[in-house]
Scaffold this motif. Structure first.
Motif, mmCIF file in Angstrom:
data_model
loop_
_atom_site.group_PDB
_atom_site.id
_atom_site.type_symbol
_atom_site.label_atom_id
_atom_site.label_comp_id
_atom_site.label_asym_id
_atom_site.label_seq_id
_atom_site.Cartn_x
_atom_site.Cartn_y
_atom_site.Cartn_z
ATOM 1 N N GLU A 40 -7.257 3.393 -4.800
ATOM 2 C CA GLU A 40 -8.419 3.207 -3.932
ATOM 3 C C GLU A 40 -9.093 4.526 -3.589
ATOM 4 O O GLU A 40 -10.273 4.560 -3.298
ATOM 5 C CB GLU A 40 -7.977 2.523 -2.629
ATOM 6 N N ARG A 41 -8.314 5.607 -3.624
ATOM 7 C CA ARG A 41 -8.847 6.896 -3.197
ATOM 8 C C ARG A 41 -8.061 8.017 -3.860
ATOM 9 O O ARG A 41 -6.849 7.906 -4.027
ATOM 10 C CB ARG A 41 -8.713 6.999 -1.680
ATOM 11 N N GLN B 267 0.859 -1.178 0.000
ATOM 12 C CA GLN B 267 0.000 0.000 0.000
ATOM 13 C C GLN B 267 0.894 1.226 0.000
ATOM 14 O O GLN B 267 1.959 1.229 0.639
ATOM 15 C CB GLN B 267 -0.899 0.033 1.230
ATOM 16 N N CYS C 183 -3.116 0.276 -3.768
ATOM 17 C CA CYS C 183 -2.712 -1.035 -3.279
ATOM 18 C C CYS C 183 -2.359 -1.883 -4.491
ATOM 19 O O CYS C 183 -3.145 -1.994 -5.442
ATOM 20 C CB CYS C 183 -3.825 -1.692 -2.468
ATOM 21 N N GLU D 271 -0.898 -0.217 9.006
ATOM 22 C CA GLU D 271 -2.125 0.549 9.190
ATOM 23 C C GLU D 271 -2.582 0.311 10.622
ATOM 24 O O GLU D 271 -2.964 -0.793 10.980
ATOM 25 C CB GLU D 271 -3.204 0.113 8.196
ATOM 26 N N SER E 62 -4.315 7.058 -2.740
ATOM 27 C CA SER E 62 -3.904 5.837 -2.050
ATOM 28 C C SER E 62 -4.046 4.694 -3.044
ATOM 29 O O SER E 62 -4.963 4.670 -3.865
ATOM 30 C CB SER E 62 -4.730 5.583 -0.789
ATOM 31 N N VAL F 69 3.266 2.484 2.778
ATOM 32 C CA VAL F 69 2.649 2.238 4.088
ATOM 33 C C VAL F 69 3.367 1.079 4.760
ATOM 34 O O VAL F 69 3.461 -0.016 4.198
ATOM 35 C CB VAL F 69 1.140 1.930 3.930
ATOM 36 N N ARG G 260 -8.437 2.091 11.054
ATOM 37 C CA ARG G 260 -9.233 2.683 9.975
ATOM 38 C C ARG G 260 -10.654 2.797 10.469
ATOM 39 O O ARG G 260 -11.167 1.913 11.119
ATOM 40 C CB ARG G 260 -9.198 1.790 8.737
ATOM 41 N N TYR H 253 0.896 5.850 -0.637
ATOM 42 C CA TYR H 253 0.256 7.130 -0.912
ATOM 43 C C TYR H 253 1.134 7.882 -1.903
ATOM 44 O O TYR H 253 2.366 7.877 -1.787
ATOM 45 C CB TYR H 253 0.103 7.958 0.371
ATOM 46 N N THR I 169 6.197 9.509 -3.408
ATOM 47 C CA THR I 169 5.580 8.243 -3.006
ATOM 48 C C THR I 169 5.949 7.912 -1.570
ATOM 49 O O THR I 169 7.111 8.019 -1.183
ATOM 50 C CB THR I 169 6.056 7.094 -3.924
#
Length: 144
Positions: free
Chosen positions: A93-94, A67, A109, A140, A107, A137, A143, A69, A134
């Motif tokens: 994903e986002r 994962q 994956c 996590e 974000s 991750v 969430r 960002y 970049t």
């Protein structure tokens, strides 16, 4: 826009936490009749306060999944064509447009570091993109 009162806020909080709650359960928790809750939900939907319902999916990941960002600076905003292309890439994903020096935070994956590198390379050569940073991750912690 619909004026929201304390009962609406309670109702929205319950739906936010679990959109699949039966109206009967919501009615009991907020102290209203089921028909009243149904009417309030309909008003909240028609006024745009409730914009939709969705399934929150935890896609199965392999142990090698990565994962990350991406912080993207654009040459010019808005970049609606880029956002459409990003939406078409399932790895993302986002996508959030933000204020400040960075224009977009994405974000993603992917299955491996090699796939992450390929995705970053694809992103970096998009005409609208000035620069990409970049962040991978490591874990996590929670969430909502």
């Amino acid at each position: 826009m619909h004026a929201i009162d304390a009962k609406d806020r309670q109702l929205l909080e319950l739906l936010y936490r679990n959109a699949r709650l039966p109206l009967k359960t919501i009615a009991a928790r907020v102290g209203l009749a089921r028909s009243s809750v149904r009417e309030r939900v309909a008003k909240l939907e028609s006024s745009g306060v409730i914009r939709g319902y969705r399934a929150e999916v935890a896609w199965p990941q392999t142990p090698e999944s990565v994962q990350a960002y991406f912080q993207v600076r654009l040459r010019q905003t808005p970049a609606t064509a880029l956002v459409r292309r990003l939406r078409d890439r399932p790895e993302f994903e986002r996508c959030c447009s933000i204020g400040g020096e960075v224009d977009l935070v994405l974000s993603a994956c992917v299955d491996s570091l090699a796939a992450l590198n390929g995705l970053r390379d694809w992103l970096a050569v998009q005409a609208e993109v000035a620069s990409v940073s970049t962040s991978v991750v490591l874990s996590e912690d929670f969430r909502r």
